[in-house]
Design a protein around this motif. Sequence first.
Motif, PDB file in Angstrom:
ATOM      1  N   ILE A  19      -0.433  18.897 -14.731  1.00 26.70           N
ATOM      2  CA  ILE A  19       0.364  17.799 -15.279  1.00 26.70           C
ATOM      3  C   ILE A  19      -0.387  17.093 -16.399  1.00 26.70           C
ATOM      4  O   ILE A  19       0.176  16.830 -17.481  1.00 26.70           O
ATOM      5  CB  ILE A  19       0.752  16.806 -14.161  1.00 26.70           C
ATOM      6  CG1 ILE A  19       1.791  17.441 -13.237  1.00 26.70           C
ATOM      7  CG2 ILE A  19       1.284  15.493 -14.752  1.00 26.70           C
ATOM      8  CD1 ILE A  19       2.110  16.625 -11.996  1.00 26.70           C
ATOM      9  N   ARG A  61       0.880  17.255 -20.303  1.00 21.69           N
ATOM     10  CA  ARG A  61       1.238  16.030 -21.034  1.00 21.69           C
ATOM     11  C   ARG A  61       0.396  15.897 -22.303  1.00 21.69           C
ATOM     12  O   ARG A  61       0.916  15.545 -23.373  1.00 21.69           O
ATOM     13  CB  ARG A  61       1.028  14.805 -20.139  1.00 21.69           C
ATOM     14  CG  ARG A  61       1.350  13.479 -20.852  1.00 21.69           C
ATOM     15  CD  ARG A  61       2.822  13.416 -21.167  1.00 21.69           C
ATOM     16  NE  ARG A  61       3.182  12.218 -21.932  1.00 21.69           N
ATOM     17  CZ  ARG A  61       3.321  12.185 -23.249  1.00 21.69           C
ATOM     18  NH1 ARG A  61       3.084  13.288 -23.977  1.00 21.69           N
ATOM     19  NH2 ARG A  61       3.692  11.081 -23.850  1.00 21.69           N
ATOM     20  N   ALA A  88       4.030  12.729 -15.654  1.00 19.13           N
ATOM     21  CA  ALA A  88       4.757  13.765 -14.925  1.00 19.13           C
ATOM     22  C   ALA A  88       6.084  14.142 -15.563  1.00 19.13           C
ATOM     23  O   ALA A  88       6.441  15.331 -15.606  1.00 19.13           O
ATOM     24  CB  ALA A  88       4.981  13.310 -13.484  1.00 19.13           C
ATOM     25  N   GLU A  89       6.831  13.148 -16.049  1.00 16.45           N
ATOM     26  CA  GLU A  89       8.165  13.452 -16.565  1.00 16.45           C
ATOM     27  C   GLU A  89       8.127  14.351 -17.806  1.00 16.45           C
ATOM     28  O   GLU A  89       8.859  15.334 -17.886  1.00 16.45           O
ATOM     29  CB  GLU A  89       8.932  12.157 -16.834  1.00 16.45           C
ATOM     30  CG  GLU A  89       9.315  11.404 -15.571  1.00 16.45           C
ATOM     31  CD  GLU A  89      10.184  12.227 -14.624  1.00 16.45           C
ATOM     32  OE1 GLU A  89      10.932  13.118 -15.101  1.00 16.45           O
ATOM     33  OE2 GLU A  89      10.118  11.989 -13.409  1.00 16.45           O
ATOM     34  N   CYS A 103       7.209  17.833 -16.726  1.00 16.78           N
ATOM     35  CA  CYS A 103       8.356  18.502 -16.100  1.00 16.78           C
ATOM     36  C   CYS A 103       9.363  18.948 -17.154  1.00 16.78           C
ATOM     37  O   CYS A 103       9.862  20.083 -17.111  1.00 16.78           O
ATOM     38  CB  CYS A 103       9.004  17.548 -15.092  1.00 16.78           C
ATOM     39  SG  CYS A 103      10.411  18.243 -14.202  1.00 16.78           S
ATOM     40  N   VAL A 130       5.710  22.166 -15.085  1.00 15.46           N
ATOM     41  CA  VAL A 130       5.844  22.031 -13.632  1.00 15.46           C
ATOM     42  C   VAL A 130       7.324  21.917 -13.291  1.00 15.46           C
ATOM     43  O   VAL A 130       8.140  21.510 -14.133  1.00 15.46           O
ATOM     44  CB  VAL A 130       5.085  20.798 -13.089  1.00 15.46           C
ATOM     45  CG1 VAL A 130       3.594  20.923 -13.370  1.00 15.46           C
ATOM     46  CG2 VAL A 130       5.630  19.509 -13.675  1.00 15.46           C
ATOM     47  N   GLY A 131       7.680  22.256 -12.057  1.00 17.87           N
ATOM     48  CA  GLY A 131       9.065  22.162 -11.626  1.00 17.87           C
ATOM     49  C   GLY A 131       9.428  20.753 -11.201  1.00 17.87           C
ATOM     50  O   GLY A 131       8.567  19.909 -10.979  1.00 17.87           O
ATOM     51  N   ARG A 132      10.744  20.522 -11.087  1.00 22.24           N
ATOM     52  CA  ARG A 132      11.225  19.209 -10.679  1.00 22.24           C
ATOM     53  C   ARG A 132      10.693  18.816  -9.303  1.00 22.24           C
ATOM     54  O   ARG A 132      10.270  17.675  -9.092  1.00 22.24           O
ATOM     55  CB  ARG A 132      12.755  19.226 -10.672  1.00 22.24           C
ATOM     56  CG  ARG A 132      13.449  17.920 -10.302  1.00 22.24           C
ATOM     57  CD  ARG A 132      13.335  16.896 -11.409  1.00 22.24           C
ATOM     58  NE  ARG A 132      12.216  15.993 -11.237  1.00 22.24           N
ATOM     59  CZ  ARG A 132      11.783  15.157 -12.170  1.00 22.24           C
ATOM     60  NH1 ARG A 132      12.336  15.133 -13.361  1.00 22.24           N
ATOM     61  NH2 ARG A 132      10.763  14.361 -11.945  1.00 22.24           N
ATOM     62  N   GLU A 133      10.722  19.751  -8.369  1.00 19.00           N
ATOM     63  CA  GLU A 133      10.245  19.445  -7.019  1.00 19.00           C
ATOM     64  C   GLU A 133       8.750  19.131  -7.016  1.00 19.00           C
ATOM     65  O   GLU A 133       8.296  18.242  -6.294  1.00 19.00           O
ATOM     66  CB  GLU A 133      10.540  20.605  -6.072  1.00 19.00           C
ATOM     67  CG  GLU A 133      12.023  20.777  -5.755  1.00 19.00           C
ATOM     68  CD  GLU A 133      12.258  21.854  -4.710  1.00 19.00           C
ATOM     69  OE1 GLU A 133      11.247  22.413  -4.184  1.00 19.00           O
ATOM     70  OE2 GLU A 133      13.429  22.146  -4.424  1.00 19.00           O
ATOM     71  N   GLN A 134       7.981  19.855  -7.823  1.00 18.64           N
ATOM     72  CA  GLN A 134       6.545  19.595  -7.917  1.00 18.64           C
ATOM     73  C   GLN A 134       6.283  18.194  -8.466  1.00 18.64           C
ATOM     74  O   GLN A 134       5.447  17.451  -7.936  1.00 18.64           O
ATOM     75  CB  GLN A 134       5.871  20.629  -8.821  1.00 18.64           C
ATOM     76  CG  GLN A 134       5.758  22.031  -8.247  1.00 18.64           C
ATOM     77  CD  GLN A 134       5.133  22.972  -9.255  1.00 18.64           C
ATOM     78  OE1 GLN A 134       5.684  23.183 -10.350  1.00 18.64           O
ATOM     79  NE2 GLN A 134       3.985  23.535  -8.917  1.00 18.64           N
ATOM     80  N   ALA A 135       6.977  17.842  -9.542  1.00 18.85           N
ATOM     81  CA  ALA A 135       6.780  16.525 -10.155  1.00 18.85           C
ATOM     82  C   ALA A 135       7.159  15.415  -9.182  1.00 18.85           C
ATOM     83  O   ALA A 135       6.435  14.418  -9.043  1.00 18.85           O
ATOM     84  CB  ALA A 135       7.594  16.410 -11.438  1.00 18.85           C
ATOM     85  N   ASP A 136       8.291  15.598  -8.496  1.00 21.42           N
ATOM     86  CA  ASP A 136       8.741  14.573  -7.557  1.00 21.42           C
ATOM     87  C   ASP A 136       7.759  14.425  -6.393  1.00 21.42           C
ATOM     88  O   ASP A 136       7.480  13.307  -5.951  1.00 21.42           O
ATOM     89  CB  ASP A 136      10.125  14.923  -7.022  1.00 21.42           C
ATOM     90  CG  ASP A 136      11.228  14.730  -8.070  1.00 21.42           C
ATOM     91  OD1 ASP A 136      10.962  14.062  -9.088  1.00 21.42           O
ATOM     92  OD2 ASP A 136      12.339  15.255  -7.867  1.00 21.42           O
TER      93      ASP A 136
END
Length: 256
Positions: free
Chosen positions: A162, A166, A213-214, A217, A222-228
Amino acid sequence: MSNNQEAVEEHRDTQALLAVLDAADQIPSTTRLRARSYELLSLVPGSTVVDVGCGAGRAVAELAERGVHAVGVDPDPWMLTAARERWSAAEFREAGAEDLPFADGSVRGYRADKVFHVLREPARAVAEARRVLAPGGRIVLVGQDWDAIMVDSDDAELTRTIVYARADLLGTPRAGRQYRNLLLDGGFDDITVEAHTHVFTDPAMLSLLTRLAEPACASGAVGREQADAWLAEQHRRAEAGRFLVAVPFFVAAASA
């Protein structure tokens, strides 16, 4: 997306960034770092000092309190609106770091804080600083090293992914470690470099991690689930009083 919708989104992003900056500005280590940057400018009462990328204008107001003619410059009209609302007595101009609204040799001090990492060609900004500074004038550059942001997390590998993802979305994410060579190439003298680290444990800085993170993503790193999941862990840490982020900053100073 219509122009009006784009303007609304830009305003929202500016407001979100302001919230992060305001939270960080209240932390004692950031207050001390601003004061150190003013000290390195070797302020001359009555002289003109430009704060490039001034954002909401706090440094401009603080510099004016030290007896100089401080001018804030920023390319973002939303930021300048916020700055003028907060510091109505201060002077602000809309311009970018590569094209400053000052005559050759007319400025005694130049300060840029958290600016060069968004520039594609920071050498152009250094050349512009050299143009507007009077002989013997001082330049101070302050900025974080985006590759080296440290976040206490249970998933070190995901955290690295992440942080690096970024960083790679920025113009020059490693500008801080390049300050010395940029100033050497720009013809500056008496160059010094310092490293300072801000340690954040206040939950108010969770918004900084969202801003890591956003975009990571959205870029597909990274995937949505990973970021969340990563953000949820950080919220749990904050609730338990175990949140920690450390951000290294470089401070370079030199004479024209």
